[in-house]
Design an enzyme around this catalytic site. Sequence first.
Site, PDB file in Angstrom:
ATOM      1  N   SER A 114      -3.363  20.657 -38.246  1.00 13.67           N
ATOM      2  CA  SER A 114      -3.240  20.696 -36.746  1.00 13.67           C
ATOM      3  C   SER A 114      -1.782  20.724 -36.401  1.00 13.67           C
ATOM      4  O   SER A 114      -0.980  20.084 -37.014  1.00 13.67           O
ATOM      5  CB  SER A 114      -4.327  19.878 -36.174  1.00 13.67           C
ATOM      6  OG  SER A 114      -4.071  18.583 -36.542  1.00 13.67           O
TER       7      SER A 114
ATOM      8  N   ASP B  93       1.017   5.066 -22.821  1.00  8.31           N
ATOM      9  CA  ASP B  93       2.119   4.235 -22.569  1.00  8.31           C
ATOM     10  C   ASP B  93       2.559   4.094 -21.174  1.00  8.31           C
ATOM     11  O   ASP B  93       2.368   5.052 -20.438  1.00  8.31           O
ATOM     12  CB  ASP B  93       3.394   5.118 -23.327  1.00  8.31           C
ATOM     13  CG  ASP B  93       3.177   5.098 -24.868  1.00  8.31           C
ATOM     14  OD1 ASP B  93       2.644   4.201 -25.498  1.00  8.31           O
ATOM     15  OD2 ASP B  93       3.523   6.136 -25.479  1.00  8.31           O
TER      16      ASP B  93
ATOM     17  N   GLU C 152       0.959  19.191 -33.119  1.00  6.48           N
ATOM     18  CA  GLU C 152       1.057  18.634 -31.782  1.00  6.48           C
ATOM     19  C   GLU C 152       2.178  19.134 -30.953  1.00  6.48           C
ATOM     20  O   GLU C 152       3.554  19.406 -31.837  1.00  6.48           O
ATOM     21  CB  GLU C 152       1.367  17.163 -31.939  1.00  6.48           C
ATOM     22  CG  GLU C 152       1.492  16.550 -30.567  1.00  6.48           C
ATOM     23  CD  GLU C 152       1.551  15.135 -30.786  1.00  6.48           C
ATOM     24  OE1 GLU C 152       0.783  14.374 -31.085  1.00  6.48           O
ATOM     25  OE2 GLU C 152       2.836  14.659 -30.472  1.00  6.48           O
TER      26      GLU C 152
ATOM     27  N   HIS D 180      -1.829  16.447 -39.670  1.00  5.89           N
ATOM     28  CA  HIS D 180      -1.496  16.843 -38.551  1.00  5.89           C
ATOM     29  C   HIS D 180      -0.008  16.694 -38.242  1.00  5.89           C
ATOM     30  O   HIS D 180       0.404  15.564 -38.692  1.00  5.89           O
ATOM     31  CB  HIS D 180      -1.907  15.848 -37.540  1.00  5.89           C
ATOM     32  CG  HIS D 180      -1.944  15.895 -36.088  1.00  5.89           C
ATOM     33  ND1 HIS D 180      -2.531  16.979 -35.200  1.00  5.89           N
ATOM     34  CD2 HIS D 180      -1.285  15.192 -35.151  1.00  5.89           C
ATOM     35  CE1 HIS D 180      -2.258  16.936 -34.049  1.00  5.89           C
ATOM     36  NE2 HIS D 180      -1.275  15.876 -33.930  1.00  5.89           N
TER      37      HIS D 180
ATOM     38  N   ALA E  12       4.531   9.474 -20.717  1.00  2.93           N
ATOM     39  CA  ALA E  12       4.357   8.087 -20.332  1.00  2.93           C
ATOM     40  C   ALA E  12       3.904   7.866 -18.805  1.00  2.93           C
ATOM     41  O   ALA E  12       4.451   8.358 -18.069  1.00  2.93           O
ATOM     42  CB  ALA E  12       5.517   7.268 -20.754  1.00  2.93           C
TER      43      ALA E  12
ATOM     44  N   TYR F  30      -3.040   3.256 -36.678  1.00  2.00           N
ATOM     45  CA  TYR F  30      -1.991   2.987 -36.926  1.00  2.00           C
ATOM     46  C   TYR F  30      -1.887   2.392 -38.394  1.00  2.00           C
ATOM     47  O   TYR F  30      -2.276   1.168 -38.564  1.00  2.00           O
ATOM     48  CB  TYR F  30      -1.571   2.008 -35.728  1.00  2.00           C
ATOM     49  CG  TYR F  30      -1.491   2.715 -34.434  1.00  2.00           C
ATOM     50  CD1 TYR F  30      -0.401   3.119 -33.968  1.00  2.00           C
ATOM     51  CD2 TYR F  30      -2.446   2.799 -33.575  1.00  2.00           C
ATOM     52  CE1 TYR F  30      -0.363   4.008 -32.559  1.00  2.00           C
ATOM     53  CE2 TYR F  30      -2.400   3.460 -32.309  1.00  2.00           C
ATOM     54  CZ  TYR F  30      -1.513   3.742 -31.870  1.00  2.00           C
ATOM     55  OH  TYR F  30      -1.234   4.496 -30.485  1.00  2.00           O
TER      56      TYR F  30
ATOM     57  N   HIS G 241      -0.595  -1.156 -34.477  1.00  2.00           N
ATOM     58  CA  HIS G 241      -0.055  -0.796 -33.235  1.00  2.00           C
ATOM     59  C   HIS G 241       0.703  -2.157 -32.708  1.00  2.00           C
ATOM     60  O   HIS G 241       0.610  -3.235 -33.050  1.00  2.00           O
ATOM     61  CB  HIS G 241      -1.366  -0.491 -32.356  1.00  2.00           C
ATOM     62  CG  HIS G 241      -0.861  -0.277 -30.952  1.00  2.00           C
ATOM     63  ND1 HIS G 241      -0.280  -0.982 -29.845  1.00  2.00           N
ATOM     64  CD2 HIS G 241      -0.911   1.123 -30.290  1.00  2.00           C
ATOM     65  CE1 HIS G 241      -0.058  -0.224 -28.816  1.00  2.00           C
ATOM     66  NE2 HIS G 241      -0.432   1.008 -29.103  1.00  2.00           N
TER      67      HIS G 241
ATOM     68  N   PHE H 214      13.516   6.238 -32.421  1.00  2.08           N
ATOM     69  CA  PHE H 214      12.184   6.280 -31.854  1.00  2.08           C
ATOM     70  C   PHE H 214      11.157   5.461 -32.714  1.00  2.08           C
ATOM     71  O   PHE H 214      10.427   4.691 -32.320  1.00  2.08           O
ATOM     72  CB  PHE H 214      11.776   7.711 -31.985  1.00  2.08           C
ATOM     73  CG  PHE H 214      10.231   7.920 -31.523  1.00  2.08           C
ATOM     74  CD1 PHE H 214      10.166   7.751 -29.973  1.00  2.08           C
ATOM     75  CD2 PHE H 214       9.179   8.150 -32.035  1.00  2.08           C
ATOM     76  CE1 PHE H 214       9.096   8.085 -29.496  1.00  2.08           C
ATOM     77  CE2 PHE H 214       8.036   8.589 -31.438  1.00  2.08           C
ATOM     78  CZ  PHE H 214       8.110   8.446 -30.451  1.00  2.08           C
TER      79      PHE H 214
END
Length: 312
Positions: free
Chosen positions: A34, A128, A36, A286, A70, A165, A169, A236
């Site tokens: 998949s 976010d 994104e 993914h 966000a 995560y 997280h 990032f």
Amino acid sequence: MDDTPAPTLHRWLTGPRFSGLPIQNADHKPPALSFEFFPPRTEALEQQLWACIQRLAPLRPRFVSVTYGAGGSTQARTHATVARLVRETRLVPAAHLTCVGAVREEVDEVARRYWDAGVRHIVALRGDPPPGSTYSPHPGGYPYAVDLVAGLRKVAPFEISVAAYPEVHPAASSPMADLENLKRKLDAGATRAITQYFFDTTTYLRFLDLCLAAGITAPIVPGIMPVSNFAQAARFSAMCGAAVPAWMARLFEGTEEDAETRRMVGMVVAAEQVRLLQANGVDEFHFYTLNRPDLTYAIAHVLGVRPDADAA
């Protein structure tokens, strides 16, 4: 005559031996993929996105997801991109939807519009907050992703993916609390979890062990982010809590002004990562494409995925 091996030869003779990773041949079913994408902000980025989609579509991904900015800042662009995917391609789109900045009725209405447009898959996220602020539930809104999952189940029989995560997280109080939250989201009706990207494969494999011990049996799909700009990825990663191993920094060292070498290094790093995961039985990936198809396409090829001309 001195029969003592030279230092280099001595290392070769006495060092550990590593067998190669197994090669997937035609008898092995290729993994499910998949992809994104993020919604474009300009006409130039719009063209880049659709060139990316056109390049990757022949790989027949299980679905393609479109992100949500966000604070819900890209809601209209996300909806437009997903609707166009439904109209103009045979891809299965999954729309990101978050809890941020809207009451429940507004979120439910967005979900209904997706359903009416032919979208059957939602990626349900807490989301976010706008840059420079901290997250707090919107009055009258869905407080967290688990509440959003339960709410979507009442709107329509969506397929729902949620986030996981492996490195915890950033807002979680503890690894166990984060794992328990993942289980609640799945128990509320989500069908799979997609992980935040990671670079240390053992981190993901340990996370799978923890999930199984916690009673989680739904698919935990590894999120893979091919890196062509290491400095950008490192910045990032520092914000989202993804560790960047020292060995990875070393591999990209000295390539700041050499984009082609960065791309080649990024390909090697990601290809090694997915092949090791594949050798450990992982059969779904993914990819966070960043709307740039070439690295993802090449890595899919390494995994044994071949294009289908009829799917273009």
